[in-house]
Design a protein around this motif. Sequence first.
Motif, PDB file in Angstrom:
ATOM      1  N   ALA A  50     -21.441  18.751   3.479  1.00  0.00           N
ATOM      2  CA  ALA A  50     -20.727  19.546   2.406  1.00  0.00           C
ATOM      3  C   ALA A  50     -19.581  20.641   2.841  1.00  0.00           C
ATOM      4  O   ALA A  50     -18.531  20.849   2.177  1.00  0.00           O
ATOM      5  CB  ALA A  50     -21.584  20.267   1.441  1.00  0.00           C
ATOM      6  N   GLU A  80     -16.580  23.259  -5.721  1.00  0.00           N
ATOM      7  CA  GLU A  80     -15.516  22.519  -6.300  1.00  0.00           C
ATOM      8  C   GLU A  80     -15.482  22.832  -7.722  1.00  0.00           C
ATOM      9  O   GLU A  80     -14.169  22.771  -8.279  1.00  0.00           O
ATOM     10  CB  GLU A  80     -15.799  20.933  -6.087  1.00  0.00           C
ATOM     11  CG  GLU A  80     -15.822  20.384  -4.827  1.00  0.00           C
ATOM     12  CD  GLU A  80     -16.004  19.166  -4.338  1.00  0.00           C
ATOM     13  OE1 GLU A  80     -15.659  18.594  -3.230  1.00  0.00           O
ATOM     14  OE2 GLU A  80     -16.631  18.535  -5.520  1.00  0.00           O
ATOM     15  N   LYS A 124     -21.754  22.116  -2.954  1.00  0.00           N
ATOM     16  CA  LYS A 124     -20.486  21.280  -3.180  1.00  0.00           C
ATOM     17  C   LYS A 124     -19.854  21.641  -4.533  1.00  0.00           C
ATOM     18  O   LYS A 124     -18.723  21.785  -4.679  1.00  0.00           O
ATOM     19  CB  LYS A 124     -20.738  19.971  -2.892  1.00  0.00           C
ATOM     20  CG  LYS A 124     -19.544  18.971  -2.952  1.00  0.00           C
ATOM     21  CD  LYS A 124     -19.704  17.841  -2.097  1.00  0.00           C
ATOM     22  CE  LYS A 124     -18.471  17.001  -2.110  1.00  0.00           C
ATOM     23  NZ  LYS A 124     -17.776  16.375  -3.362  1.00  0.00           N
ATOM     24  N   THR A 171     -15.381  20.177   2.112  1.00  0.00           N
ATOM     25  CA  THR A 171     -15.001  21.247   1.323  1.00  0.00           C
ATOM     26  C   THR A 171     -14.161  22.001   2.127  1.00  0.00           C
ATOM     27  O   THR A 171     -13.353  22.865   1.534  1.00  0.00           O
ATOM     28  CB  THR A 171     -15.957  21.645   0.396  1.00  0.00           C
ATOM     29  OG1 THR A 171     -16.636  22.384   1.419  1.00  0.00           O
ATOM     30  CG2 THR A 171     -16.589  20.817  -0.423  1.00  0.00           C
TER      31      THR A 171
END
Length: 157
Positions: free
Chosen positions: A88, A55, A51, A92
């Motif tokens: 995750a 990100e 993640k 996302t």
Amino acid sequence: MTRYKVGLADTTFARVDMASVAEKVLKEHLPGVETPRYTVPGIKDLPVACKRLIEEEGCDLVMAFGMPGPTEIDKQCAMVASMGLILAQLLTNTHIIEVFVHEDEAEDERELHELAVKRAEEHALNVVKMLEKPEALTREAGMGRREGHPDVGPARL
């Protein structure tokens, strides 16, 4: 030329450096690819590593490498990690390719090493297809492909 960023998340618990194997394949097939790496202690730490690669590093896709041991608790930890990786991905909206090699898949050290290397290479090639040639994966649908093991082929009537 499209430039990709493919994150590599791996663990110190694993007994083979599968991320380096995959990185080599990615760099051979995707010139200019960036491969930020995030190494964590254990398999259950992989979801947050992935993640963060998505990100914070802006990865287009992440590969998660793990090597669960042979005991029942290891298998439970692998299942929990897999569920975390799925979560995750959903949080996302980004693919995380799980590349796990269970220690009890092999009879001995040599076979374990060969399996881990082959699975990492073959999943890296899948990543190349996902990014550059998704139609190639569509042509392979239902063909019984197995990463790290011989393909079994499609079921026949």
